[in-house]
Design a protein around this motif. Structure first.
Motif, PDB file in Angstrom:
ATOM      1  N   GLY A  51      44.767  42.771  22.534  1.00  0.00           N
ATOM      2  CA  GLY A  51      45.158  42.918  23.784  1.00  0.00           C
ATOM      3  C   GLY A  51      44.317  42.011  24.743  1.00  0.00           C
ATOM      4  O   GLY A  51      44.945  41.695  25.906  1.00  0.00           O
ATOM      5  N   MET A  52      43.212  41.874  24.565  1.00  0.00           N
ATOM      6  CA  MET A  52      42.488  40.842  25.551  1.00  0.00           C
ATOM      7  C   MET A  52      42.973  39.525  25.509  1.00  0.00           C
ATOM      8  O   MET A  52      43.276  38.706  26.573  1.00  0.00           O
ATOM      9  N   VAL A  53      43.643  38.979  24.363  1.00  0.00           N
ATOM     10  CA  VAL A  53      44.188  37.541  24.389  1.00  0.00           C
ATOM     11  C   VAL A  53      45.533  37.803  25.207  1.00  0.00           C
ATOM     12  O   VAL A  53      45.797  36.785  25.758  1.00  0.00           O
ATOM     13  N   SER A  54      46.471  38.683  24.954  1.00  0.00           N
ATOM     14  CA  SER A  54      47.809  38.820  25.616  1.00  0.00           C
ATOM     15  C   SER A  54      47.543  38.934  27.246  1.00  0.00           C
ATOM     16  O   SER A  54      48.254  38.345  28.078  1.00  0.00           O
ATOM     17  N   SER A  55      46.312  40.062  27.552  1.00  0.00           N
ATOM     18  CA  SER A  55      46.361  40.115  28.930  1.00  0.00           C
ATOM     19  C   SER A  55      45.719  38.646  29.576  1.00  0.00           C
ATOM     20  O   SER A  55      45.893  38.429  30.735  1.00  0.00           O
ATOM     21  N   ALA A  56      44.644  38.283  28.790  1.00  0.00           N
ATOM     22  CA  ALA A  56      43.947  36.919  29.480  1.00  0.00           C
ATOM     23  C   ALA A  56      45.107  35.792  29.741  1.00  0.00           C
ATOM     24  O   ALA A  56      45.027  35.040  30.792  1.00  0.00           O
ATOM     25  N   ARG A  57      45.930  35.478  28.848  1.00  0.00           N
ATOM     26  CA  ARG A  57      47.163  34.721  28.726  1.00  0.00           C
ATOM     27  C   ARG A  57      47.823  34.925  30.042  1.00  0.00           C
ATOM     28  O   ARG A  57      48.394  34.056  30.822  1.00  0.00           O
ATOM     29  N   GLN A  58      48.215  36.373  30.246  1.00  0.00           N
ATOM     30  CA  GLN A  58      49.068  36.626  31.612  1.00  0.00           C
ATOM     31  C   GLN A  58      48.243  36.089  32.896  1.00  0.00           C
ATOM     32  O   GLN A  58      48.750  35.854  33.747  1.00  0.00           O
ATOM     33  N   VAL A  59      47.055  36.657  32.825  1.00  0.00           N
ATOM     34  CA  VAL A  59      46.349  36.534  34.004  1.00  0.00           C
ATOM     35  C   VAL A  59      46.028  34.840  34.239  1.00  0.00           C
ATOM     36  O   VAL A  59      46.248  34.305  35.315  1.00  0.00           O
ATOM     37  N   LEU A  60      46.201  34.125  33.193  1.00  0.00           N
ATOM     38  CA  LEU A  60      46.036  32.482  33.303  1.00  0.00           C
ATOM     39  C   LEU A  60      47.444  31.810  33.798  1.00  0.00           C
ATOM     40  O   LEU A  60      47.435  30.980  34.590  1.00  0.00           O
ATOM     41  N   LEU A  61      48.518  32.803  33.471  1.00  0.00           N
ATOM     42  CA  LEU A  61      49.818  32.398  33.810  1.00  0.00           C
ATOM     43  C   LEU A  61      50.044  32.390  35.498  1.00  0.00           C
ATOM     44  O   LEU A  61      50.444  31.557  35.880  1.00  0.00           O
ATOM     45  N   HIS A  62      49.196  33.369  35.927  1.00  0.00           N
ATOM     46  CA  HIS A  62      49.449  33.778  37.395  1.00  0.00           C
ATOM     47  C   HIS A  62      48.273  33.377  38.093  1.00  0.00           C
ATOM     48  O   HIS A  62      48.024  34.177  39.499  1.00  0.00           O
ATOM     49  N   ILE A  63      47.495  32.568  37.638  1.00  0.00           N
ATOM     50  CA  ILE A  63      46.004  32.451  38.258  1.00  0.00           C
ATOM     51  C   ILE A  63      46.106  31.276  39.661  1.00  0.00           C
ATOM     52  O   ILE A  63      45.337  31.108  40.204  1.00  0.00           O
ATOM     53  N   ALA A  64      47.267  30.464  39.647  1.00  0.00           N
ATOM     54  CA  ALA A  64      47.449  29.503  40.607  1.00  0.00           C
ATOM     55  C   ALA A  64      47.610  29.914  41.816  1.00  0.00           C
ATOM     56  O   ALA A  64      47.951  30.947  42.061  1.00  0.00           O
ATOM     57  N   PRO A  65      46.833  29.247  42.825  1.00  0.00           N
ATOM     58  CA  PRO A  65      46.834  29.882  44.098  1.00  0.00           C
ATOM     59  C   PRO A  65      48.287  29.695  44.736  1.00  0.00           C
ATOM     60  O   PRO A  65      48.958  29.149  44.242  1.00  0.00           O
ATOM     61  N   GLY A  66      48.610  30.897  45.521  1.00  0.00           N
ATOM     62  CA  GLY A  66      49.754  31.065  46.101  1.00  0.00           C
ATOM     63  C   GLY A  66      50.724  32.003  45.006  1.00  0.00           C
ATOM     64  O   GLY A  66      51.939  32.278  45.354  1.00  0.00           O
ATOM     65  N   ASP A  67      50.576  32.026  43.791  1.00  0.00           N
ATOM     66  CA  ASP A  67      51.281  32.585  42.749  1.00  0.00           C
ATOM     67  C   ASP A  67      51.052  34.276  42.844  1.00  0.00           C
ATOM     68  O   ASP A  67      50.040  34.793  43.077  1.00  0.00           O
ATOM     69  N   PRO A  68      51.877  34.874  43.257  1.00  0.00           N
ATOM     70  CA  PRO A  68      52.204  36.297  43.727  1.00  0.00           C
ATOM     71  C   PRO A  68      51.930  37.044  42.518  1.00  0.00           C
ATOM     72  O   PRO A  68      51.609  38.332  42.627  1.00  0.00           O
ATOM     73  N   GLY A  69      51.881  36.658  41.044  1.00  0.00           N
ATOM     74  CA  GLY A  69      51.757  37.531  40.125  1.00  0.00           C
ATOM     75  C   GLY A  69      52.929  38.078  39.774  1.00  0.00           C
ATOM     76  O   GLY A  69      54.200  38.260  40.422  1.00  0.00           O
ATOM     77  N   TYR A  70      52.870  39.233  38.503  1.00  0.00           N
ATOM     78  CA  TYR A  70      53.914  39.783  38.113  1.00  0.00           C
ATOM     79  C   TYR A  70      53.836  41.182  38.477  1.00  0.00           C
ATOM     80  O   TYR A  70      52.763  41.906  38.017  1.00  0.00           O
ATOM     81  N   GLY A  71      54.752  41.926  39.427  1.00  0.00           N
ATOM     82  CA  GLY A  71      54.579  43.223  39.497  1.00  0.00           C
ATOM     83  C   GLY A  71      53.723  43.563  40.584  1.00  0.00           C
ATOM     84  O   GLY A  71      53.020  42.708  41.164  1.00  0.00           O
ATOM     85  N   SER A  72      53.748  44.860  41.121  1.00  0.00           N
ATOM     86  CA  SER A  72      53.035  45.242  42.440  1.00  0.00           C
ATOM     87  C   SER A  72      51.371  45.405  41.990  1.00  0.00           C
ATOM     88  O   SER A  72      51.117  45.919  40.807  1.00  0.00           O
ATOM     89  N   PRO A  73      50.409  45.094  42.552  1.00  0.00           N
ATOM     90  CA  PRO A  73      49.050  45.239  42.401  1.00  0.00           C
ATOM     91  C   PRO A  73      48.716  46.654  42.627  1.00  0.00           C
ATOM     92  O   PRO A  73      49.190  47.295  43.292  1.00  0.00           O
ATOM     93  N   PHE A  74      47.744  46.926  41.748  1.00  0.00           N
ATOM     94  CA  PHE A  74      47.129  48.405  41.981  1.00  0.00           C
ATOM     95  C   PHE A  74      45.575  48.323  42.291  1.00  0.00           C
ATOM     96  O   PHE A  74      44.849  47.878  41.483  1.00  0.00           O
ATOM     97  N   LEU A  75      45.238  48.697  43.239  1.00  0.00           N
ATOM     98  CA  LEU A  75      43.766  48.724  43.855  1.00  0.00           C
ATOM     99  C   LEU A  75      43.467  47.135  43.973  1.00  0.00           C
ATOM    100  O   LEU A  75      42.277  46.880  43.518  1.00  0.00           O
ATOM    101  N   GLY A  76      44.462  46.283  44.247  1.00  0.00           N
ATOM    102  CA  GLY A  76      44.220  44.763  44.613  1.00  0.00           C
ATOM    103  C   GLY A  76      44.400  43.957  43.331  1.00  0.00           C
ATOM    104  O   GLY A  76      44.319  42.877  43.329  1.00  0.00           O
TER     105      GLY A  76
END
Length: 175
Positions: free
Chosen positions: A68-93
């Protein structure tokens, strides 16, 4: 303690599912992998609640937290670039995949601590029949219910083939 951890894992899965339904935000393939990892952690904990603590049960849970850590870290790294809105709505930021990374890390620490504590008493408790009690039964039934619901929702979203990278609707449900 295993029953409380199992209730926590069930709570995470229930929250993600309710968020999916209420906000109509379908999980992406990496999100689904994280749900599978939470379910596998839950299976290890459920085995402890049902049959007593065993190192193999803790092994299932710990290896699942690592996956789980590997898959979630992969997704965090996919959306870490400045200006990337990420996937889905944020919860508590934070987005769910960031929360998942934190949760998997904390689960790994908690389960490792439980293993250390239980290791001291495993030899005495190894052959004692287990009665999960009301809390254990509640944790087991809640966990099994949300896993079944998640499997059904995933089949409705993706069918039996690969899930789309950015899902927009349910494949097996008319709109």
């Amino acid at each position: 303690m295993n029953a409380l951890a199992l209730l926590g894992v069930s709570g995470v899965l229930w929250f993600a599912f309710v968020w999916q339904i209420v906000l109509d935000e379908l999980p992406c393939p990496l999100c689904l992998l994280q749900r599978v990892a939470f379910a596998m952690v839950g299976i290890g904990l459920m085995l402890n609640v049902s049959f007593g603590s065993r190192p193999a049960h803790y092994g299932i849970a710990l290896l699942s937290t690592l996956a789980g850590m590997v898959s979630s870290a992969r997704q965090v790294l996919l959306h870490i670039a400045p200006g990337d809105p990420g996937y889905g709505s944020p919860f508590l930021g934070l987005h769910f995949y960031t929360w998942a990374l934190v949760a998997f890390f904390l689960l790994g620490l908690f389960i490792g601590g439980l293993l250390l504590l239980d290791q001291m008493k495993l030899k005495e408790a190894a052959n004692v029949p287990r009665n999960p009690g009301w809390l254990g039964k509640l944790a087991i039934y809640s966990f099994l219910a949300i896993v079944l619901i998640t499997v059904i929702a995933t089949l409705l979203e993706c069918g039996v083939g690969p899930c789309p990278d950015n899902p927009t609707g349910y494949l097996w449900m008319p709109e």
